[in-house]
Design a protein around this motif. Structure first.
Motif, PDB file in Angstrom:
ATOM      1  N   SER A  38       2.349  67.826  -5.543  1.00 31.68           N
ATOM      2  CA  SER A  38       2.361  66.759  -4.542  1.00 31.68           C
ATOM      3  C   SER A  38       3.737  66.530  -3.940  1.00 31.68           C
ATOM      4  O   SER A  38       3.852  66.054  -2.805  1.00 31.68           O
ATOM      5  N   ASP A  39       4.797  66.868  -4.669  1.00 34.12           N
ATOM      6  CA  ASP A  39       6.149  66.678  -4.130  1.00 34.12           C
ATOM      7  C   ASP A  39       7.113  67.579  -4.885  1.00 34.12           C
ATOM      8  O   ASP A  39       6.972  67.782  -6.097  1.00 34.12           O
ATOM      9  N   ALA A  40       8.084  68.126  -4.159  1.00 31.82           N
ATOM     10  CA  ALA A  40       9.122  68.964  -4.766  1.00 31.82           C
ATOM     11  C   ALA A  40      10.368  68.874  -3.900  1.00 31.82           C
ATOM     12  O   ALA A  40      10.292  69.029  -2.680  1.00 31.82           O
ATOM     13  N   ARG A  41      11.504  68.613  -4.516  1.00 25.07           N
ATOM     14  CA  ARG A  41      12.748  68.483  -3.757  1.00 25.07           C
ATOM     15  C   ARG A  41      13.932  68.907  -4.626  1.00 25.07           C
ATOM     16  O   ARG A  41      13.909  68.762  -5.845  1.00 25.07           O
ATOM     17  N   LEU A  42      14.950  69.423  -3.950  1.00 19.01           N
ATOM     18  CA  LEU A  42      16.177  69.849  -4.603  1.00 19.01           C
ATOM     19  C   LEU A  42      17.315  68.939  -4.176  1.00 19.01           C
ATOM     20  O   LEU A  42      17.355  68.469  -3.032  1.00 19.01           O
ATOM     21  N   SER A  43      18.241  68.713  -5.085  1.00 25.17           N
ATOM     22  CA  SER A  43      19.415  67.904  -4.770  1.00 25.17           C
ATOM     23  C   SER A  43      20.620  68.468  -5.511  1.00 25.17           C
ATOM     24  O   SER A  43      20.483  69.149  -6.532  1.00 25.17           O
ATOM     25  N   ALA A  44      21.796  68.168  -4.970  1.00 19.06           N
ATOM     26  CA  ALA A  44      23.034  68.671  -5.552  1.00 19.06           C
ATOM     27  C   ALA A  44      23.529  67.737  -6.643  1.00 19.06           C
ATOM     28  O   ALA A  44      23.393  66.519  -6.558  1.00 19.06           O
ATOM     29  N   ALA A  45      24.065  68.329  -7.687  1.00 15.75           N
ATOM     30  CA  ALA A  45      24.665  67.590  -8.789  1.00 15.75           C
ATOM     31  C   ALA A  45      25.954  68.288  -9.191  1.00 15.75           C
ATOM     32  O   ALA A  45      26.265  69.367  -8.696  1.00 15.75           O
TER      33      ALA A  45
END
Length: 233
Positions: A38-45
């Motif tokens: 239903s949802d998938a997202r990438l973010s920087a860490a």
């Protein structure tokens, strides 16, 4: 008499067709119940790129009975990151696999969800499934991986690992849709932020190493200035 002969031929044809349909259903594997990404997202860490994903699915009565009877279920979340290249094959930048184990302990009457050395107990199956459906802060691309200033294609999916079931259940999974549970690949575009594409900062030299290097330079300079004594003939 002629009508009876026709009816016999029709009955034989229907029986033959039903036999073919039954044979085809047994020979070919069944389709799996679908898990929805239903949802998938990438973010920087600071460590690199982390994934957050939500999955929507329910355990059928058969799988719920299996896990309640003490047979653990292994779910696998797979992630891939590729960089399309029109002039050559696509570059596979990263590929990760996360295994989640769902089990039931009759002595404590609690469900347990574990991954690696981490584990957590839940009073009901639904409570465990709520956590299983949510993946958070999963490091999928390490900071050491050099990312270009380009668009990448990310893909994620979840599936029940049938190969981890006991052998009798593996055989049943060939013809039982209830024992097959998986999602199609969810694909989306990811463009790395500048903090991930910039070169890594140079390592900071310790004060002890700097003082040692400065002292060595001074000594070498002093030795170069002092005249050497003439050797006796």
């Amino acid at each position: 008499m002629r009508g009876i002969a026709v009816l016999k031929k029709l009955s034989a044809g229907l029986a033959f067709g039903a036999g073919l349909a039954l044979a085809a259903s047994v020979a070919s594997p069944v389709l799996a119940d679908e898990i929805e990404v239903s949802d998938a997202r990438l973010s920087a860490a600071e460590e690199g790129v982390i994934l957050a994903a939500d999955f929507a699915f329910e355990l059928g009565p058969r799988l719920a009975e299996v896990v309640t009877n003490g047979v653990p279920l292994y779910f696998v979340v797979e992630f891939e990151l590729t960089r399309p290249r029109w002039y050559w094959f696509d570059e596979k930048t990263a590929a990760r696999r996360l295994q989640l184990r769902l089990s039931y302990h009759p002595l404590s009457r609690q469900y347990r969800l574990s991954t690696g050395v981490l584990q957590q107990n839940y009073p009901t199956l639904e409570d465990a499934l709520k956590v299983l459906r949510r993946v958070r802060n999963w490091l999928v691309v390490d900071r050491s991986v050099g990312l270009a200033e380009a668009s990448y294609e990310a893909a994620v999916r979840m599936r029940l690992d049938v190969a981890m079931l006991p052998k009798p259940f593996q055989l049943s999974a060939i013809t039982s849709r209830e024992l097959n549970l998986e999602s199609p690949w969810r694909r989306f575009i990811f463009r790395p932020p500048a903090m991930l594409t910039a070169p890594a900062p140079a390592p900071v030299e310790s004060r002890e190493a700097k003082d040692s290097r400065d002292g060595k330079d001074v000594k070498e300079s002093k030795d170069a200035k002092e005249p050497k004594e003439a050797e006796p003939k």
